[in-house]
Scaffold this motif. Structure first.
Motif, short mmCIF file in Angstrom:
data_model
loop_
_atom_site.label_atom_id
_atom_site.label_comp_id
_atom_site.label_asym_id
_atom_site.label_seq_id
_atom_site.Cartn_x
_atom_site.Cartn_y
_atom_site.Cartn_z
N PRO A 59 53.27 38.74 44.23
CA PRO A 59 53.03 37.83 43.10
C PRO A 59 51.58 37.87 42.65
O PRO A 59 50.67 37.97 43.48
N VAL A 60 51.36 37.81 41.35
CA VAL A 60 50.01 37.80 40.78
C VAL A 60 49.69 36.36 40.38
O VAL A 60 50.41 35.76 39.56
N TRP A 61 48.64 35.81 40.97
CA TRP A 61 48.33 34.38 40.79
C TRP A 61 47.47 34.09 39.57
O TRP A 61 47.70 33.11 38.88
N GLN A 62 46.47 34.91 39.33
CA GLN A 62 45.55 34.63 38.23
C GLN A 62 45.09 35.91 37.55
O GLN A 62 45.07 36.99 38.17
N VAL A 63 44.68 35.75 36.29
CA VAL A 63 44.02 36.83 35.53
C VAL A 63 42.76 36.25 34.90
O VAL A 63 42.68 35.04 34.64
N SER A 64 41.77 37.10 34.66
CA SER A 64 40.51 36.63 34.08
C SER A 64 39.89 37.73 33.24
O SER A 64 39.69 38.86 33.72
N TRP A 65 39.59 37.42 31.97
CA TRP A 65 38.95 38.38 31.07
C TRP A 65 37.43 38.34 31.26
O TRP A 65 36.85 37.26 31.36
N ALA A 66 36.81 39.50 31.29
CA ALA A 66 35.35 39.57 31.31
C ALA A 66 34.82 39.36 29.89
O ALA A 66 35.56 39.46 28.90
N HIS A 67 33.52 39.05 29.79
CA HIS A 67 32.88 38.91 28.48
C HIS A 67 32.97 40.26 27.76
O HIS A 67 32.83 41.33 28.37
N SER A 72 36.56 45.84 27.21
CA SER A 72 37.84 45.15 27.35
C SER A 72 38.27 45.25 28.81
O SER A 72 38.94 46.20 29.22
N VAL A 73 37.83 44.27 29.62
CA VAL A 73 38.00 44.31 31.07
C VAL A 73 38.75 43.07 31.53
O VAL A 73 38.44 41.95 31.12
N LEU A 74 39.73 43.27 32.39
CA LEU A 74 40.56 42.19 32.91
C LEU A 74 40.64 42.30 34.43
O LEU A 74 40.79 43.40 34.97
N ALA A 75 40.53 41.17 35.11
CA ALA A 75 40.70 41.14 36.57
C ALA A 75 41.98 40.40 36.90
O ALA A 75 42.40 39.49 36.18
N SER A 76 42.59 40.76 38.03
CA SER A 76 43.81 40.10 38.49
C SER A 76 43.76 39.97 40.01
O SER A 76 43.19 40.80 40.70
N CYS A 77 44.37 38.89 40.54
CA CYS A 77 44.40 38.68 41.99
C CYS A 77 45.83 38.37 42.42
O CYS A 77 46.61 37.80 41.65
N SER A 78 46.14 38.71 43.67
CA SER A 78 47.54 38.69 44.08
C SER A 78 47.73 38.24 45.52
O SER A 78 46.80 38.26 46.34
N TYR A 79 48.96 37.87 45.80
CA TYR A 79 49.40 37.56 47.15
C TYR A 79 49.25 38.77 48.07
O TYR A 79 49.15 38.61 49.30
N VAL A 106 44.75 36.50 47.75
CA VAL A 106 43.61 36.12 46.93
C VAL A 106 44.14 35.20 45.84
O VAL A 106 44.95 35.61 45.00
N ASN A 107 43.69 33.93 45.87
CA ASN A 107 44.30 32.89 45.06
C ASN A 107 43.59 32.59 43.75
O ASN A 107 44.21 32.03 42.83
N ALA A 108 42.31 32.94 43.65
CA ALA A 108 41.54 32.56 42.47
C ALA A 108 40.45 33.58 42.19
O ALA A 108 39.85 34.14 43.12
N ILE A 109 40.21 33.82 40.89
CA ILE A 109 39.15 34.73 40.46
C ILE A 109 38.48 34.15 39.22
O ILE A 109 39.10 33.42 38.45
N ALA A 110 37.19 34.48 39.03
CA ALA A 110 36.48 34.02 37.83
C ALA A 110 35.26 34.90 37.62
O ALA A 110 34.48 35.14 38.55
N TRP A 111 35.10 35.38 36.39
CA TRP A 111 33.89 36.13 36.04
C TRP A 111 32.73 35.16 35.87
O TRP A 111 32.89 34.07 35.33
N ALA A 112 31.56 35.60 36.30
CA ALA A 112 30.35 34.80 36.13
C ALA A 112 29.97 34.73 34.65
O ALA A 112 30.39 35.57 33.85
#
Length: 303
Positions: A59-67, A72-79, A106-112
Motif C-alpha cells: 500500500p502507498v500511504w502518501q505522495v508529495s510534489w516537489a517545488h 516535475s518531481v513526485l515522492a511516494s512512501c509505502s508499507y 514509511v508512513n509520511a513524507i514531505a519536501w522541505a
C-alpha cells in the motif's frame, strides 16, 4: 458557504490514502492500498488520467510534489518500507531514486521549503526519521535520525522557512508518533544535526497528523495536531527571540478518530478530517477562540 466539487472515479482498486495537487493546481496525484499512484491533469472541472505508476510492492500511504524549480518531481512512501522519487521525462514518470534504509513501513513524507533545497523528510514505523537530499554533486545523501519516536512515526511537517523576528531562514520540522507526543526539531549549523528542541505532550493516544500553518505575517507560529484520542490541538508560539513556550488550545471534541489536519494557503483556516467521514473548517475569531465555520459530509456538500 458554497463550493464547487469535482468527483470522479480514479480507477484505484482499493482504498485511497492520499491525494495531492501540484504547485500550480493542474495535476493531481493519488495513491492507494492497491500499490499504485495515479497522475491526473485537472482543469475546468474535468480530469484526464496521465499515467499510472506501479513500482511499490505494498500500500502507498502518501505522495508529495516537489517545488517546480526542481522539475516535475513526485515522492511516494509505502508499507513496503521504501520511498520512491519520480521525475517526469519525455516518456513519462520514472524512478530516479529509491530510499530503502528504513526497516518498516514509511508512513509520511514531505519536501522541505524550496529555500532549503531538494530535501525530503520521511517518517517510519521503525521509529526513525530520515532526510534525503540531492546534492550539488548530483548524488543523493541520506541522513538517518534514530529513536525519533520509539514506537513509530506517523506524521511530519516542515515549519515555514521565514518567521517573524527570526534573522535567518528556519530549518525546523515537527513529528508525531505512536508515543502520543509531538516533537519539534531544529537544525544546528555547528553540530550539523537535527535535534529535538521541544516535546509537546497532551494527546492520550497515537498522534495521527501534524501541520504547521503557512506564514500569514502574524508574529506567531501555529501548529495543529490530531490524534486517535479524538482531539485536535492548536499549538502556538509567539515570535520572541529564544522563546520555546508553546501554548495549547483544544478544538471542540470530535466524535471519532481524527486522521488529518491541513491549513489553507493563507494559514488562517484549518481543515480537519474525522473518522465519521466529515471534514470541518475552523477559524480563529478576534477573541482568540477557534470556531467551526463550515462542514462537508459524504455527499461533499458544504454546510
Amino acid at each position: 458557504m458554497t463550493t464547487n466539487t469535482l468527483q470522479f472515479d480514479t480507477q484505484h482498486e482499493d482504498m485511497i490514502h492520499d491525494a495531492q495537487l501540484d504547485y500550480y493546481g493542474k495535476r493531481l496525484a493519488t495513491c492507494s492500498s492497491d500499490g499504485s499512484i495515479r497522475i491526473f491533469e485537472v482543469s475546468n472541472q474535468q480530469q484526464k488520467l496521465v499515467e499510472a505508476l506501479k513500482s511499490h510492492t505494498g500500500p502507498v500511504w502518501q505522495v508529495s510534489w516537489a517545488h517546480p524549480k526542481f522539475g516535475s518531481v513526485l515522492a511516494s512512501c509505502s508499507y513496503d518500507g521504501t520511498v520512491l522519487i519520480w521525475k517526469e521525462t519525455g516518456s513519462g514518470f520514472a524512478v530516479i531514486h529509491k530510499h530503502d534504509k528504513h526497516q518498516a513501513s514509511v508512513n509520511a513524507i514531505a519536501w522541505a521549503p524550496h529555500e532549503l533545497g531538494p530535501v525530503l523528510l520521511c517518517g517510519s514505523s521503525d521509529g526513525k526519521i530520515s532526510l534525503v537530499s540531492f546534492t550539488e554533486t548530483g548524488t543523493w545523501e541520506v541522513q538517518m535520525i534514530r529513536s525519533a519516536h520509539a514506537t513509530g512515526v506517523n506524521a511530519i511537517s516542515w515549519a515555514p522557512v521565514i518567521a517573524a523576528n527570526e534573522p535567518t531562514n528556519l530549518k525546523q520540522f515537527a513529528t508525531g508518533g505512536c508515543d502520543n507526543n509531538v516533537k519539534i526539531w531544529a537544525y544546528s549549523d555547528e553540530a550539523k544535526t537535527h535535534d529535538v528542541v521541544q516535546t509537546l505532550s497532551g494527546h492520550s493516544d497515537w498522534v495521527r497528523d501534524v501541520a504547521f500553518a503557512p506564514n500569514s505575517g502574524l508574529p506567531r507560529t501555529y501548529l495543529a495536531s490530531c490524534s486517535q484520542d479524538k482531539n485536535v490541538y492548536i499549538w502556538t508560539r509567539d515570535a520572541q527571540p529564544g522563546s520555546l513556550d508553546w501554548k495549547q488550545q483544544a478544538l471542540e471534541p470530535f466524535p471519532d478518530v481524527v486522521w488529518r489536519v491541513s491549513w489553507s494557503l493563507s494559514g488562517n483556516v484549518l481543515a480537519v478530517s474525522c473518522g465519521d467521514n466529515r471534514v470541518t473548517l475552523w477559524k480563529e475569531n478576534f477573541k482568540g477562540e477557534w470556531e467551526c465555520i463550515s462542514e462537508a459530509n459524504e455527499s461533499s456538500q458544504m454546510a
